[in-house]
Write a protein that holds these residues in place. Structure first.
Motif, PDB file in Angstrom:
ATOM      1  N   ARG A  69      49.216  28.604  -5.487  1.00 28.79           N
ATOM      2  CA  ARG A  69      49.324  30.003  -4.887  1.00 28.79           C
ATOM      3  C   ARG A  69      50.629  30.042  -4.463  1.00 28.79           C
ATOM      4  O   ARG A  69      51.207  29.050  -3.674  1.00 28.79           O
ATOM      5  CB  ARG A  69      48.457  30.143  -3.755  1.00 28.79           C
ATOM      6  N   PHE A  70      51.367  31.102  -4.750  1.00 28.54           N
ATOM      7  CA  PHE A  70      52.826  31.372  -4.430  1.00 28.54           C
ATOM      8  C   PHE A  70      53.211  31.271  -3.112  1.00 28.54           C
ATOM      9  O   PHE A  70      52.168  31.830  -2.285  1.00 28.54           O
ATOM     10  CB  PHE A  70      53.407  32.438  -4.973  1.00 28.54           C
ATOM     11  N   SER A  71      54.087  30.651  -2.369  1.00 24.45           N
ATOM     12  CA  SER A  71      54.586  30.733  -1.099  1.00 24.45           C
ATOM     13  C   SER A  71      55.890  30.346  -0.936  1.00 24.45           C
ATOM     14  O   SER A  71      56.601  29.814  -1.703  1.00 24.45           O
ATOM     15  CB  SER A  71      53.719  29.747  -0.092  1.00 24.45           C
ATOM     16  N   VAL A  72      56.886  31.096   0.064  1.00 27.88           N
ATOM     17  CA  VAL A  72      58.222  30.708   0.072  1.00 27.88           C
ATOM     18  C   VAL A  72      58.262  29.610   0.666  1.00 27.88           C
ATOM     19  O   VAL A  72      59.101  28.539   0.041  1.00 27.88           O
ATOM     20  CB  VAL A  72      58.803  31.545   1.202  1.00 27.88           C
ATOM     21  N   GLU A  73      57.416  28.955   1.280  1.00 31.49           N
ATOM     22  CA  GLU A  73      57.577  27.417   1.825  1.00 31.49           C
ATOM     23  C   GLU A  73      57.465  26.492   0.687  1.00 31.49           C
ATOM     24  O   GLU A  73      57.932  25.587   0.645  1.00 31.49           O
ATOM     25  CB  GLU A  73      56.615  27.405   2.916  1.00 31.49           C
ATOM     26  N   GLY A  74      56.553  27.024  -0.199  1.00 29.87           N
ATOM     27  CA  GLY A  74      56.263  25.896  -1.319  1.00 29.87           C
ATOM     28  C   GLY A  74      57.692  26.076  -2.139  1.00 29.87           C
ATOM     29  O   GLY A  74      57.870  24.837  -2.883  1.00 29.87           O
ATOM     30  N   VAL A  75      58.163  26.965  -2.447  1.00 28.25           N
ATOM     31  CA  VAL A  75      59.255  27.195  -3.274  1.00 28.25           C
ATOM     32  C   VAL A  75      60.417  26.006  -2.635  1.00 28.25           C
ATOM     33  O   VAL A  75      61.149  25.507  -3.340  1.00 28.25           O
ATOM     34  CB  VAL A  75      59.874  28.762  -3.436  1.00 28.25           C
ATOM     35  N   ALA A  76      60.781  26.300  -1.343  1.00 24.23           N
ATOM     36  CA  ALA A  76      61.751  25.628  -0.554  1.00 24.23           C
ATOM     37  C   ALA A  76      61.200  24.133  -0.888  1.00 24.23           C
ATOM     38  O   ALA A  76      62.278  23.433  -0.839  1.00 24.23           O
ATOM     39  CB  ALA A  76      61.911  26.073   0.721  1.00 24.23           C
ATOM     40  N   ARG A  77      60.167  23.698  -0.611  1.00 25.85           N
ATOM     41  CA  ARG A  77      59.718  22.265  -0.561  1.00 25.85           C
ATOM     42  C   ARG A  77      59.984  21.599  -1.943  1.00 25.85           C
ATOM     43  O   ARG A  77      60.474  20.650  -2.155  1.00 25.85           O
ATOM     44  CB  ARG A  77      58.278  22.195  -0.223  1.00 25.85           C
ATOM     45  N   GLU A  78      59.908  22.429  -3.036  1.00 24.98           N
ATOM     46  CA  GLU A  78      59.663  21.839  -4.322  1.00 24.98           C
ATOM     47  C   GLU A  78      61.103  21.760  -4.934  1.00 24.98           C
ATOM     48  O   GLU A  78      61.538  20.779  -5.625  1.00 24.98           O
ATOM     49  CB  GLU A  78      58.947  22.310  -5.225  1.00 24.98           C
ATOM     50  N   LEU A  79      61.899  23.120  -4.486  1.00 22.51           N
ATOM     51  CA  LEU A  79      63.436  22.926  -4.792  1.00 22.51           C
ATOM     52  C   LEU A  79      64.415  21.873  -4.165  1.00 22.51           C
ATOM     53  O   LEU A  79      65.205  21.388  -4.953  1.00 22.51           O
ATOM     54  CB  LEU A  79      63.800  24.366  -4.998  1.00 22.51           C
ATOM     55  N   ALA A 120      63.899  37.099  -0.875  1.00 20.82           N
ATOM     56  CA  ALA A 120      65.004  37.831  -0.221  1.00 20.82           C
ATOM     57  C   ALA A 120      65.157  38.085   1.227  1.00 20.82           C
ATOM     58  O   ALA A 120      65.941  38.121   2.083  1.00 20.82           O
ATOM     59  CB  ALA A 120      65.388  39.077  -1.271  1.00 20.82           C
ATOM     60  N   GLU A 121      63.686  38.407   1.478  1.00 21.09           N
ATOM     61  CA  GLU A 121      63.383  38.921   2.891  1.00 21.09           C
ATOM     62  C   GLU A 121      63.238  37.760   3.955  1.00 21.09           C
ATOM     63  O   GLU A 121      63.641  37.911   5.115  1.00 21.09           O
ATOM     64  CB  GLU A 121      62.089  39.641   3.089  1.00 21.09           C
ATOM     65  N   SER A 122      63.106  36.225   3.407  1.00 18.27           N
ATOM     66  CA  SER A 122      63.006  35.371   4.174  1.00 18.27           C
ATOM     67  C   SER A 122      64.515  34.689   4.194  1.00 18.27           C
ATOM     68  O   SER A 122      64.625  34.026   5.166  1.00 18.27           O
ATOM     69  CB  SER A 122      62.015  34.206   3.450  1.00 18.27           C
ATOM     70  N   LEU A 123      65.347  34.902   3.438  1.00 17.74           N
ATOM     71  CA  LEU A 123      66.774  34.206   3.411  1.00 17.74           C
ATOM     72  C   LEU A 123      67.567  34.472   4.908  1.00 17.74           C
ATOM     73  O   LEU A 123      68.333  33.692   5.003  1.00 17.74           O
ATOM     74  CB  LEU A 123      67.523  34.679   2.226  1.00 17.74           C
ATOM     75  N   ASP A 124      67.231  35.661   5.268  1.00 22.48           N
ATOM     76  CA  ASP A 124      68.067  36.062   6.453  1.00 22.48           C
ATOM     77  C   ASP A 124      67.696  34.867   7.598  1.00 22.48           C
ATOM     78  O   ASP A 124      68.794  34.754   8.426  1.00 22.48           O
ATOM     79  CB  ASP A 124      67.725  37.334   7.148  1.00 22.48           C
ATOM     80  N   LEU A 179      65.529  27.507   3.097  1.00 18.73           N
ATOM     81  CA  LEU A 179      65.203  28.159   1.817  1.00 18.73           C
ATOM     82  C   LEU A 179      66.427  28.467   1.003  1.00 18.73           C
ATOM     83  O   LEU A 179      66.648  28.273  -0.278  1.00 18.73           O
ATOM     84  CB  LEU A 179      64.301  29.401   1.862  1.00 18.73           C
ATOM     85  N   ALA A 180      67.463  28.945   1.878  1.00 20.77           N
ATOM     86  CA  ALA A 180      68.775  29.244   1.209  1.00 20.77           C
ATOM     87  C   ALA A 180      69.317  28.120   0.530  1.00 20.77           C
ATOM     88  O   ALA A 180      70.194  28.043  -0.533  1.00 20.77           O
ATOM     89  CB  ALA A 180      69.640  29.791   2.203  1.00 20.77           C
ATOM     90  N   LYS A 181      69.351  26.936   1.509  1.00 25.80           N
ATOM     91  CA  LYS A 181      69.589  25.655   0.746  1.00 25.80           C
ATOM     92  C   LYS A 181      69.096  25.165  -0.764  1.00 25.80           C
ATOM     93  O   LYS A 181      69.921  24.672  -1.459  1.00 25.80           O
ATOM     94  CB  LYS A 181      69.744  24.517   1.811  1.00 25.80           C
ATOM     95  N   ALA A 182      67.986  25.270  -0.547  1.00 26.46           N
ATOM     96  CA  ALA A 182      67.111  24.957  -1.744  1.00 26.46           C
ATOM     97  C   ALA A 182      67.340  25.744  -2.789  1.00 26.46           C
ATOM     98  O   ALA A 182      67.433  25.335  -3.969  1.00 26.46           O
ATOM     99  CB  ALA A 182      65.538  25.096  -1.422  1.00 26.46           C
TER     100      ALA A 182
END
Length: 475
Positions: free
Chosen positions: A209-219, A237-241, A246-249
């Motif tokens: 299931r998509f999550s911003v946390e999952g994207v950051a973890r895997e990247l 985009a809303e989480s990047l602030d 996440l931005a680094k990943a």
């Protein structure tokens, strides 16, 4: 024609796919899928209960190995629609994870439980001649926005040429590791997101299931590519602030790809500003697989979906005011709608071009700018032909707007008036209709301003994140 998934023949111990803690190497996938393929030979069409799981992948790969067309089923499909799909496609069996709970509509089918392990020593069946490239690989059902869903028959040739074209324009290799959280009943999540990495000999990590946390973890853990839809990138985009990890990943990813609907220019800019990376857009649909993409070595141009892929012919038909319907031709096309010869004939021009129903303009150097669907996104107001997409992008540039959709509705004076459906960034202090109209007029031109503004708590979306404009009561 070479096998669709040549890496399976190597019995490699490299990781092929991962869902959470459950991973399979190429050797394990080959063993599990090969064992199942032997049971499917001559089975006719088979349905696949397409949950986001390794069992779905094993089932689909087994069907491809057996030369049996697979019909991916959305587990969220309602009873009436599911009954229609089953009656239309007439599968002989349904493949599902052993713990999957199936609805009553599937009880009449033979159930085959998909295992992700094989008997000790199990191997792929001895190499057989590859099925005819024109033979069907999938029957994928359309969204049914204009009637009951139609089954688009996708030949093996279309799958292969699309994935190879994308490999060329994205420099996609066996070293890439893809992460995504898309559903597996559609061409984006299943064919691009799973078969794409497997055809290249790379790896795919599905988030379940998509999550911003999952994207950051895997990247952050070695993944090189991300596939998503605009809703996902909007959340990113809303989480990047506030999320530096996440931005680094994202900054470390080789390729960020968005598809299935237009990514608002506003979100393009926010992601690039925070990460230094641009999101590449591509354009396709069930019947055509992929038609265009921004090249990884090309100029990033937010608001466009790039240029035609190798092997794809594209033209604009009935063009006026610089806007026409996209029509395409090439080996990437479906062979027709199952049991619907009249609908198939109507989908093509007399000289063999597929009518996409999508309206677009072409930049001088061939970049495609989609303005929307002919039925819902092309507004004829006051003698002008106006694309809803550019108005939506203008609205999203307003700081008080979180989400926006634009439709047209009948108007005695203008023919159609422009209606904006807006989700305010702060529901307690929404912008005024006059303020938004003035903003659009200043950004674009006065005749493109919304004449009516309606505020919502959320826009209606389908499982792929596309805004369902018909549910808004217009178009």
């Amino acid at each position: 024609m070479s096998p669709l998934l040549p890496a399976l023949r190597t019995a490699d111990r490299k990781e092929a796919l991962r869902f959470g803690e459950h991973s399979l190497t190429y050797a394990e996938l080959a063993g599990a899928a090969g064992a199942l393929a032997g049971r499917l030979a001559g089975a006719g069409r088979v349905a696949v209960w397409a949950t986001p799981s390794p069992e779905t992948v094993v089932g689909v790969v087994a069907a491809l190995l057996a030369g049996v067309p697979a019909v991916p089923l959305n587990p969220k499909t309602g009873e009436r629609e599911l009954a229609h799909i089953l009656a239309d496609s007439a599968p002989t069996a349904v493949l599902a994870a052993p713990d999957a709970s199936l609805p009553p509509a599937l009880e009449a089918l033979t159930r085959i439980d998909v295992r992700t392990t094989a008997e000790p020593g199990a191997e792929l069946p001895a190499a057989e001649p590859e099925p005819d490239p024109a033979s069907p690989a999938f029957v994928v059902y359309t969204s049914g926005t204009t009637g009951p869903p139609k089954g688009a028959v996708l030949p093996r040739r279309a799958v292969a040429v699309t994935l190879d074209a994308l490999a060329e324009v994205w420099a996609w290799t066996d070293r890439d590791v893809l992460v995504h959280g898309l559903p597996l009943f559609h061409v984006h999540g299943l064919i691009l997101g799973v078969l794409g990495p497997l055809r290249r000999g790379g790896s795919v990590r599905h988030l379940g299931r998509f999550s911003v946390e999952g994207v950051a973890r895997e990247l952050s853990a070695g993944a090189t590519m991300l596939f998503g839809v605009p809703t996902m990138y909007h959340r990113i985009a809303e989480s990047l602030d506030t999320d530096r990890e996440l931005a680094k990943a994202l900054a470390g990813a080789r390729l960020l790809v968005s598809g299935s609907a237009a990514l608002p220019v506003h979100d393009h800019r926010r992601i690039e500003a925070a990460t230094g990376r641009t999101v590449i857009e591509r354009y396709g649909m069930t019947e055509t697989l992929m038609n265009t993409s921004v090249r990884v070595d090309g100029e990033p141009r937010p608001g466009t979906v790039g240029v035609p892929l190798p092997g794809v012919e594209l033209r604009l038909a009935d063009e006026s005011d610089g806007i026409g319907e996209i029509q395409v031709r090439g080996p990437h096309l479906f062979t027709g709608y199952l049991n619907r010869p009249e609908a198939t004939a109507a989908a093509f021009t007399e000289d063999g071009w597929f009518r996409t129903g999508d309206m677009a303009s072409l930049d001088a150097d061939g970049y495609v700018r989609i303005v929307g669907r002919r039925a819902t996104d092309l507004i004829k107001s006051g003698g002008y032909k106006i694309g809803a997409g550019e108005i939506e992008n203008a609205l999203l540039d307003h700081p008080a707007v979180r989400e926006a959709a634009v439709t047209g509705e009948p108007d005695a004076d203008l023919g159609e008036r422009i209606v904006a459906w807006v989700v305010a960034a702060d529901p307690q202090a929404p912008p005024t209709a006059k303020e938004l109209a003035a903003h659009v007029a200043a950004q674009l031109s006065p005749h493109k301003r919304p004449r009516t503004v309606r505020f919502l708590q959320a826009l209606p979306r389908n499982d792929m994140g596309k805004i369902m404009k018909r549910a808004l009561g217009n178009g």
